[in-house]
Design a protein around this motif. Structure first.
Motif, PDB file in Angstrom:
ATOM      1  N   GLY A   1      -6.391   1.134  -1.685  1.00 32.98           N
ATOM      2  CA  GLY A   1      -5.758   0.332  -0.650  1.00 32.98           C
ATOM      3  C   GLY A   1      -6.195  -1.123  -0.704  1.00 32.98           C
ATOM      4  O   GLY A   1      -7.193  -1.486  -1.327  1.00 32.98           O
TER       5      GLY A   1
ATOM      6  N   ASN B   1       0.831  -1.216   0.000  1.00 33.44           N
ATOM      7  CA  ASN B   1       0.000   0.000   0.000  1.00 33.44           C
ATOM      8  C   ASN B   1       0.859   1.257   0.000  1.00 33.44           C
ATOM      9  O   ASN B   1       0.576   2.221  -0.725  1.00 33.44           O
ATOM     10  CB  ASN B   1      -0.926  -0.006   1.216  1.00 33.44           C
ATOM     11  CG  ASN B   1      -2.106  -0.947   1.052  1.00 33.44           C
ATOM     12  OD1 ASN B   1      -2.505  -1.257  -0.078  1.00 33.44           O
ATOM     13  ND2 ASN B   1      -2.673  -1.405   2.154  1.00 33.44           N
TER      14      ASN B   1
ATOM     15  N   VAL C   1     -10.914   0.850  -1.042  1.00 35.19           N
ATOM     16  CA  VAL C   1     -10.162  -0.340  -0.659  1.00 35.19           C
ATOM     17  C   VAL C   1     -10.620  -1.500  -1.542  1.00 35.19           C
ATOM     18  O   VAL C   1     -11.801  -1.590  -1.882  1.00 35.19           O
ATOM     19  CB  VAL C   1     -10.355  -0.673   0.836  1.00 35.19           C
ATOM     20  CG1 VAL C   1     -11.813  -0.977   1.141  1.00 35.19           C
ATOM     21  CG2 VAL C   1      -9.470  -1.838   1.260  1.00 35.19           C
TER      22      VAL C   1
ATOM     23  N   LEU D   1      -7.434  -0.219   7.420  1.00 33.69           N
ATOM     24  CA  LEU D   1      -8.486   0.651   6.882  1.00 33.69           C
ATOM     25  C   LEU D   1      -8.428   2.028   7.524  1.00 33.69           C
ATOM     26  O   LEU D   1      -8.556   3.056   6.845  1.00 33.69           O
ATOM     27  CB  LEU D   1      -9.865   0.029   7.114  1.00 33.69           C
ATOM     28  CG  LEU D   1     -10.228  -1.204   6.300  1.00 33.69           C
ATOM     29  CD1 LEU D   1     -11.605  -1.720   6.715  1.00 33.69           C
ATOM     30  CD2 LEU D   1     -10.216  -0.915   4.807  1.00 33.69           C
TER      31      LEU D   1
END
Length: 277
Positions: free
Chosen positions: A109, A74, A134, A123
């Motif tokens: 992400g 990420n 995400v 998160l």
């Protein structure tokens, strides 16, 4: 008459695509799958592929994050995307003729569904970094829709206002997101399963679908008629799928020009780049 003897007319997909461009592709990956044949997925190669298909921006997730290490994958993507937003986002009309412009990278992400506690923490971190979406990889991580971890991540993402992009069979993976008011894009909706998506999405205004596998003669038109074209988003899964196929299907669909423009990026822009409240 045949192509082989020179008397036939070769199929020209780009003639049918015409001037259609994609403002934001919702399904792009950097990296490779180590257990299958396929392209290496180096960022520069992926961006060139997108540019060659007139895709001006892409919501990109990292296979490194999905398959090896969530945090470093990420971070690698966020670091890469952030400084490029201004120059890469230059509208095509403002670019000098012949100049090469990389598509803009919108970072998405990734979390590990096998670690729901760690996923919830990631998160929170992603949201604090300004990431708007995400992506879930249930098939790659061996997680089923009924596992508690999926519902846990779905609740946390909805609470943080994150858009969820998810793989998996839509007939099962709609369930963990039901009743949350979540905004979800189902990336693997196959036209065989379109009816199941339509009835599930009719009760969930936040449910959307990628057009990647909706390649039957009437799938896009049926979804637009039942739910509205604002629930459809162009997704290519470049470089692990052929971007031209969904592009060709969209260009030759029976949708109105304004609906095609919405599917080709307008809807994704609304979901992924609107100002946070």
């Amino acid at each position: 008459m045949a192509i082989e003897d020179g008397s036939g007319i070769p199929f020209d997909a780009w003639r049918l695509v015409g001037g259609l461009e994609v403002a934001l592709d919702v399904d792009v990956l950097f990296g490779a799958y180590p257990d299958r044949d396929g392209p290496p997925g180096a960022p520069e190669q992926v961006l060139r592929l997108l540019s060659g298909h007139r895709i001006r921006a892409a919501a990109v997730a990292s296979l490194r994050a999905a398959l090896f290490d969530v945090r470093s994958g990420n971070d690698e993507l966020i670091t890469r995307a952030a400084p490029e937003v201004a120059p890469a986002g230059t509208p095509a009309a403002e670019v000098a003729p012949g100049a090469a412009v990389d598509p803009e990278v919108v970072p998405v992400g990734v979390v590990d569904l096998r670690d729901p506690v760690g996923a919830a923490r990631e998160l929170e971190r992603l949201a604090a970094e300004g990431v708007r979406a995400v992506r879930l990889f249930p098939d790659e991580q061996g997680v089923e829709a009924g596992f508690p971890s999926v519902r846990h991540v779905a609740r946390r993402a909805a609470r943080l206002g994150l858009v969820v992009l998810t793989g998996g069979d839509v007939r099962r993976f709609w369930q963990p997101f039901a009743g949350l008011g979540a905004e979800v894009v189902f990336l693997d909706t196959h036209f065989y399963h379109l009816g199941d998506f339509l009835v599930a999405a009719a009760e969930e205004p936040g449910f959307h679908t990628s057009t990647r596998l909706l390649n039957s003669p009437d799938a896009l038109e049926l979804a637009a008629a039942e739910l509205g074209a604002d629930r459809l988003l162009y997704g290519s899964r470049a470089p692990h799928y052929e971007p031209l196929v969904p592009l060709l299907r969209l260009a030759t669909s029976g949708l109105k020009p304004e609906e095609i423009a919405a599917v080709a990026g307008g809807n994704a822009e609304r979901l992924l780049r609107r100002p946070q409240s």
